[in-house]
Design an enzyme around this catalytic site. Structure first.
Site, short mmCIF file in Angstrom:
data_model
loop_
_atom_site.label_atom_id
_atom_site.label_comp_id
_atom_site.label_asym_id
_atom_site.label_seq_id
_atom_site.Cartn_x
_atom_site.Cartn_y
_atom_site.Cartn_z
N ALA A 70 -74.35 79.38 4.73
CA ALA A 70 -75.13 79.22 6.06
C ALA A 70 -74.64 78.43 7.39
O ALA A 70 -74.56 78.93 8.26
CB ALA A 70 -76.45 78.65 5.66
N THR A 71 -73.85 77.39 6.55
CA THR A 71 -73.29 76.61 7.88
C THR A 71 -72.03 77.54 8.71
O THR A 71 -72.06 77.78 9.77
CB THR A 71 -72.34 75.47 7.31
OG1 THR A 71 -73.18 74.54 6.80
CG2 THR A 71 -71.57 74.80 8.46
N ASN A 151 -85.40 71.79 5.88
CA ASN A 151 -84.81 71.31 4.57
C ASN A 151 -85.36 70.13 3.88
O ASN A 151 -85.20 69.71 2.90
CB ASN A 151 -83.26 71.60 4.67
CG ASN A 151 -82.50 70.36 5.38
OD1 ASN A 151 -83.17 70.29 6.50
ND2 ASN A 151 -81.44 69.70 5.07
N GLN A 179 -83.40 77.76 3.17
CA GLN A 179 -84.46 76.97 2.34
C GLN A 179 -85.70 77.71 1.70
O GLN A 179 -86.24 77.67 0.93
CB GLN A 179 -85.05 75.69 3.06
CG GLN A 179 -83.95 74.54 3.08
CD GLN A 179 -83.52 74.05 1.88
OE1 GLN A 179 -83.95 74.01 0.71
NE2 GLN A 179 -82.35 73.47 1.95
N SER A 199 -77.75 80.51 2.24
CA SER A 199 -76.64 80.36 1.31
C SER A 199 -77.20 80.68 -0.13
O SER A 199 -78.36 80.63 -0.46
CB SER A 199 -76.47 78.81 1.46
OG SER A 199 -75.70 78.62 2.56
N HIS A 201 -76.18 79.15 -3.17
CA HIS A 201 -76.39 78.25 -3.99
C HIS A 201 -77.73 77.18 -3.80
O HIS A 201 -78.16 76.46 -4.54
CB HIS A 201 -75.30 76.91 -3.71
CG HIS A 201 -75.37 76.21 -2.49
ND1 HIS A 201 -75.68 74.99 -2.52
CD2 HIS A 201 -75.15 76.70 -1.21
CE1 HIS A 201 -75.74 74.47 -1.26
NE2 HIS A 201 -75.17 75.40 -0.38
N THR A 242 -60.01 88.38 2.51
CA THR A 242 -60.22 88.79 1.20
C THR A 242 -61.58 88.57 0.67
O THR A 242 -62.05 87.34 0.74
CB THR A 242 -59.15 88.59 0.35
OG1 THR A 242 -57.76 88.95 0.85
CG2 THR A 242 -59.32 89.38 -1.03
N CYS A 330 -76.34 67.22 4.09
CA CYS A 330 -75.31 67.23 5.17
C CYS A 330 -75.19 66.27 6.28
O CYS A 330 -74.60 66.42 7.20
CB CYS A 330 -75.67 68.81 6.00
SG CYS A 330 -75.21 69.97 4.73
#
Length: 375
Positions: A70-71, A151, A179, A199, A201, A242, A330
């Protein structure tokens, strides 16, 4: 170790791990190569993952652009939108993730006009202020960027109203939905959202992979963005390089599971949060304060403060047995800008902690946490 820091990252789901394994060993082809079996298998796996992410968000598969997370997606939208249009301004909020705020501040330092919307004591952005700002300076192209779910405190902004306001004024809307994916119903087919970031994760997928949803217009034409990465023209020309196939496969599987289990996950998180708050109120009501409203928030994110207790010392004291946090992973070295924006003093910020739950947490873990906390 009992893990209550799922807003920072989540453990990989066992089904995700199993789905990824073949793409480390047997299925190592490059999906941009042609004709031979390994390449075709990789290409098929990428498109299957793209399909599952689109199903979770209710968008078209070819609107899913893979990124590193997401960043990167947030940076790509804010910088890329600016670069393809003249006279652009950005409207965002004071409680965005650092990857939006720092990017907006960087652009502002280079002459871009940026407005930061106020938030109320629960962290909801001022939609009337947004409407008023969009009434002004009609000659400027505008990108609105508003986080869907915060978040740190879990506040869910009213994206339906915000998207309606943006549609009324004919401006593009970006939202960081990192989130909320897998915890809240998302339907991009019914809302005028141009860009969405997420994201893997955060939904029990692998780290290092995410997506930027870039919606096509009513005529099916792709929205213009200047890529952050130029090169081979992968990902519909938006993001060269790639493809990270094993992580994409994991992301796709995580999205498939998130969609399959959405209702049960939402129910589990809501019940677990209610149980946690009940136990905290029973044992620590004299010093306990909530930093967010129980309703209209992401289930499972609890931001609380213990009056007179230093959050850093508390987190360190618990660290051998429990993982909780003082705020965003972060921006861990700074007092929370989110809590300051909703009106907390520095002393109140420094007594606040975030507990963020997942589908894998249990009531027994909460009982152990409360027992340790109150010794």
């Amino acid at each position: 170790m009992i893990y209550f820091d799922n807003s920072a990252t989540t453990p990989v789901h066992p089904e995700v791990f199993d789905a990824m394994l073949p793409f480390f060993k047997e299925e190592y082809g490059n999906p941009s190569s042609k004709y031979y079996t390994l390449a075709e298998n990789a290409k098929k796996a990428v498109e299957e993952a793209r399909f599952h992410i689109a199903e979770l968000l209710k968008c078209d598969p070819d609107e899913v652009v893979f990124t590193s997370g997401a960043t990167e997606s947030n940076n790509m939208v804010l910088k890329g939108y600016l670069d393809t249009r003249s006279g652009v301004r950005i409207i965002t909020t004071k409680t965005e993730h650092p990857s939006v705020l720092d990017t907006a501040q960087y652009l502002e330092s280079h002459g871009v006009k940026v407005h930061y919307l106020d938030v109320d004591t629960y962290g909801f952005c001022d939609v009337d202020q947004l409407d008023t700002l969009l009434e002004s300076d009609h000659h400027l192209k505008t990108l609105v960027s508003v986080v869907w779910g915060n978040n740190e405190i879990g506040t869910l902004n009213d994206l339906s109203t915000i998207s309606s306001i943006c549609a009324k004024h004919g401006v593009s809307l970006h939202t960081d939905a990192t989130q909320v994916a897998g915890k809240v119903e998302i339907d991009l087919s019914s809302q005028v959202i141009t860009f969405l970031s997420l994201s893997s994760h955060k939904i029990h997928g692998p780290k290092g992979i995410g997506a930027c949803i870039i919606k096509k217009d009513a005529l099916g034409i792709r929205t213009k963005l200047t890529p952050l990465l130029h090169g081979g023209g992968q990902e519909f020309g938006y993001r060269s390089g790639t493809l990270n196939v094993h992580n994409i496969v994991g992301f796709g599987k995580a999205a498939e599971i998130a969609k399959r289990d959405l209702r049960s996950t939402m129910k589990h998180l809501a019940e677990l949060e209610q149980y946690l708050l009940q136990k905290l109120h029973e044992k620590l009501s004299g010093i306990l304060h909530l930093n967010s409203r129980a309703a209209t928030k992401i289930p499972g994110i609890v931001n609380i403060r213990f009056e007179g207790v230093n959050n850093e010392l508390l987190v360190k004291k618990l660290a051998d047995h429990f993982a909780i946090s003082t705020g965003s992973a972060c921006s861990s070295s700074k007092p929370s800008h989110v809590l300051q924006s909703i009106g907390l003093t520095l002393d109140q910020v420094r007594s606040s902690v975030r507990i963020s739950l997942s589908r894998f947490n249990t009531r027994d873990e909460i009982d152990l946490f409360i027992d340790t906390l109150t010794r």
